[in-house]
Write an enzyme that holds these catalytic residues in place. Structure first.
Site, short mmCIF file in Angstrom:
data_model
loop_
_atom_site.label_atom_id
_atom_site.label_comp_id
_atom_site.label_asym_id
_atom_site.label_seq_id
_atom_site.Cartn_x
_atom_site.Cartn_y
_atom_site.Cartn_z
N TYR A 141 0.84 -1.21 0.00
CA TYR A 141 0.00 0.00 0.00
C TYR A 141 0.87 1.25 0.00
O TYR A 141 0.68 2.16 -0.82
CB TYR A 141 -0.94 0.00 1.20
CG TYR A 141 -1.86 1.21 1.25
CD1 TYR A 141 -3.02 1.24 0.48
CD2 TYR A 141 -1.55 2.31 2.04
CE1 TYR A 141 -3.86 2.35 0.51
CE2 TYR A 141 -2.38 3.42 2.07
CZ TYR A 141 -3.53 3.44 1.31
OH TYR A 141 -4.36 4.54 1.33
N LYS A 145 1.16 3.98 -3.11
CA LYS A 145 0.82 5.39 -2.91
C LYS A 145 2.03 6.30 -3.14
O LYS A 145 1.88 7.42 -3.62
CB LYS A 145 0.25 5.59 -1.51
CG LYS A 145 -1.17 5.05 -1.33
CD LYS A 145 -2.17 5.81 -2.20
CE LYS A 145 -3.60 5.41 -1.90
NZ LYS A 145 -4.59 6.19 -2.68
#
Length: 234
Positions: A141, A145
């Site tokens: 994640y 990002k």
């Protein structure tokens, strides 16, 4: 500067959380039309929103959405996934799946809608990032990002000559389903949405929507131990 009033906006992931709050705030500020996308458009509940089926990682789905929404002037890439795959132990496919949604998905949507926004006289792109863009605490994640943040910074340069401004929104914990497991201070989706739209209207490069995001961004120039205390030697 981009005015919300009279604009036509497409919000990916517009059926819940920050996306739903953005749809509500856009209409409150006078947007003419808001397309709210979801895998299942029946989950879009705002009475004035235009529900639109979209799977951001599926090129055919993205093309179909772009064909239908030819009047868009503002694009908000909000849809995302939280797989949090571990780089050593999780299947590599889980890492790829996170990047498909959080990096390649927004890229596909942006590439489809930039020509539309340009034909409509220019406008704005808002990409929803995370404080974890800057801290590698959530495996795939965080990495997806971080890559998305870099994509946004590159697009800002590429789109300026085409009359499209770009804003990156960074948030910490927000009171949504994705952060339901977190026991700690959280921003409200409405507060985040309001700051995001302020950023669009002011032409801000970045919006840091909470104190955590501001602290972490300010600490990027520090030594690694400042962001990762577990690396500090005794």
């Amino acid at each position: 500067m981009t005015s919300i009033e009279g604009s036509v906006v497409l919000v990916t992931g517009g059926s819940r959380g920050i996306g739903r709050a953005l749809v509500e705030a856009l209409y409150e500020r006078g947007a003419k039309k808001v397309y709210a996308t979801a895998r299942d458009p029946k989950t879009v509940t705002h009475p004035d929103a235009v529900p639109l089926a979209l799977e951001v990682s599926d090129p055919a789905s993205v093309a179909a959405a772009a064909e239908r929404a030819q009047d868009v002037t503002i694009l908000i890439n909000n849809a995302g996934a939280s797989v949090n795959a571990n780089f050593l132990d999780s299947p590599v496919e889980d890492v790829r799946r996170e990047f498909e949604t959080n990096f390649y998905g927004p890229l596909l949507v942006t590439r489809a809608f930039v020509p539309i926004i340009e034909r409509n006289g220019g406008g704005h792109l808002l990409n929803v990032h995370s404080v974890l863009s800057w801290v590698g605490l959530a495996g795939s994640y965080s990495a997806s990002k971080a890559a998305f943040w870099s994509q946004t910074n590159s697009l800002r340069l590429d789109l300026k000559p085409r009359g499209i401004e770009v804003t990156g929104l960074h948030v910490g914990y927000v009171d949504t389903d994705m952060a339901a497991h977190v026991d700690g201070p959280k921003s409200t989706p409405g507060s985040v949405a309001a700051q995001a739209l302020d950023g669009i209207e002011s032409g801000a490069f970045e919006v840091l929507a909470d104190e955590l995001s501001r602290q972490v961004k300010a600490g990027l120039s520090a030594e690694g131990g400042a962001l990762y205390p577990q690396l500090a030697t005794a």
